[in-house]
Design an enzyme around this catalytic site. Structure first.
Site, PDB file in Angstrom:
ATOM      1  CE1 TYR A   1       0.528   2.267   8.868  1.00 56.72           C
ATOM      2  CE2 TYR A   1      -0.611   3.978  10.114  1.00 56.72           C
ATOM      3  CZ  TYR A   1      -0.452   3.235   8.952  1.00 56.72           C
ATOM      4  OH  TYR A   1      -1.257   3.471   7.881  1.00 56.72           O
TER       5      TYR A   1
ATOM      6  NE  ARG B   1      -1.954   1.807   3.451  1.00 60.19           N
ATOM      7  CZ  ARG B   1      -1.898   1.670   4.787  1.00 60.19           C
ATOM      8  NH1 ARG B   1      -2.611   0.754   5.405  1.00 60.19           N
ATOM      9  NH2 ARG B   1      -1.139   2.478   5.503  1.00 60.19           N
TER      10      ARG B   1
ATOM     11  CG  HIS C   1      -6.617   2.660   6.015  1.00 61.51           C
ATOM     12  ND1 HIS C   1      -6.753   1.377   5.520  1.00 61.51           N
ATOM     13  CD2 HIS C   1      -7.872   3.073   6.342  1.00 61.51           C
ATOM     14  CE1 HIS C   1      -8.035   1.030   5.553  1.00 61.51           C
ATOM     15  NE2 HIS C   1      -8.722   2.033   6.049  1.00 61.51           N
TER      16      HIS C   1
END
Ligand code: TPP
Ligand code: MG
Length: 290
Positions: free
Chosen positions: A261, A248, A252
């Site tokens: 993170y 990705r 998100h």
């Protein structure tokens, strides 16, 4: 090189160029949506970036006149291949009444368009899986020549809906292609903290179906395995689980900050190996006039 690979799969130069165009269109639309979001023009973006190769490679292996697709929120490459237009997607981004997905009522990424057999989904992840299994069951009962293609993230493969749907499809030998788009994260949670199995495709054996893991940055490899899965489904041999591994490239969603993170250099590294660069290399020399 490139010509031999796609010709060996039965893909013409025109077809593979169309794949490339669809991937680029998805990437460019997605990038534009981020700009519009950051400029305060559209409320929300959830990206396909990094997964276009898997999405387009898979969708090209299906029958666009007969098959049903049950995409998840990142599948811009799937829905563009199945007939949705850039304008349709922008109408959704801007939440306009003319949005074909929901008349602007749903968040972007809830794709649905009856005329193209794109089946709308719900916000709880993985609910599209039992729907895909049900459509395949109906197709089998009515002796229709169709397969259903359903996608979801690797995190979502932990939901009961996946396991129940896969089991039912395996028992009844239904023509379903389950494609996990393993982009290595479920929001902030990396793969190692989501799934104990080495590969998501290892789960297939529990449901009596073949499971195959494929490089999701390689559209031709994904095309090949999804074509084989579609052929199996049409011949009454039952479902297949495909795991397309990618990464990705964005947070998100437009409401997430991934710097909390994962390290920026992890993202930068995958950007260099991502599908856009892969295809640019693939087409270098042949269609360099672009
Ligand atoms: C049943 C359910 N639980 C939680 C959520 C919130 N949620 C939305 S996307 C997401 C992460 C899904 O990760 P993955 O399946 O790997 O897909 P990705 O976003 O990485 O493509 C979560 C937890 C949800 N929509 N539905
Ligand atoms: Mg994921």
């Amino acid at each position: 090189m490139a010509e031999n690979r796609h010709a060996a799969l039965g893909l013409s130069d025109e077809k593979v160029l169309e794949m490339y165009e669809t991937m680029l269109l998805a990437r460019r639309l997605d990038e534009r949506m981020w700009l519009l979001n950051r400029a305060g023009k559209i409320p929300f973006v959830i990206s396909c970036q990094g997964q276009e190769a898997a999405q387009v490679g898979a969708a090209f292996a299906l029958d666009r006149e007969k098959d049903y697709v049950l995409p998840y929120y990142r599948d811009m490459g799937v829905v563009l291949t199945f007939g949705m237009t850039a304008k349709d997607l922008m109408l959704s981004g801007f939440a306009k009444a003319e949005d074909p997905n929901s008349g602007g009522r749903q968040m972007p990424g809830h794709f649905g368009q009856k005329k193209n057999r794109i089946v709308t989904g719900s916000s709880p992840v993985t609910t599209q899986v039992p729907h895909a299994v049900g459509i395949a069951l109906a197709g089998k009962m009515e002796k229709k020549d169709l397969v259903t293609f359903v996608t979801f993230g690797e995190g979502s493969s932990n939901q009961g809906d996946f396991h129940e749907g896969a089991n039912f499809a395996g028992v009844h030998k239904l023509p379903v292609i389950f494609m996990v788009e393993n982009n290595k994260y479920a929001i902030s949670i990396p793969y190692e903290r989501q799934v104990a199995a080495e590969k998501v495709s290892d789960r297939a054996i529990g449901y009596g179906m073949p499971g195959v893991t494929v490089d999701g940055n390689d559209p031709l490899e994904v095309y090949k395995v999804v074509k084989e899965a579609a052929d199996r489904g049409r011949q009454g041999e039952g479902p297949t689980l495909v795991e397309a591994v990618s990464y990705r490239l964005t947070p998100h969603s437009s409401d997430d900050d991934d710097r909390s993170y994962r390290a920026p250099d992890e993202v930068a590294q995958d950007k260099n190996e991502g599908p856009y660069h892969y295809l640019r290399r693939l087409f270098e020399g042949k269609w360099h006039h672009e």
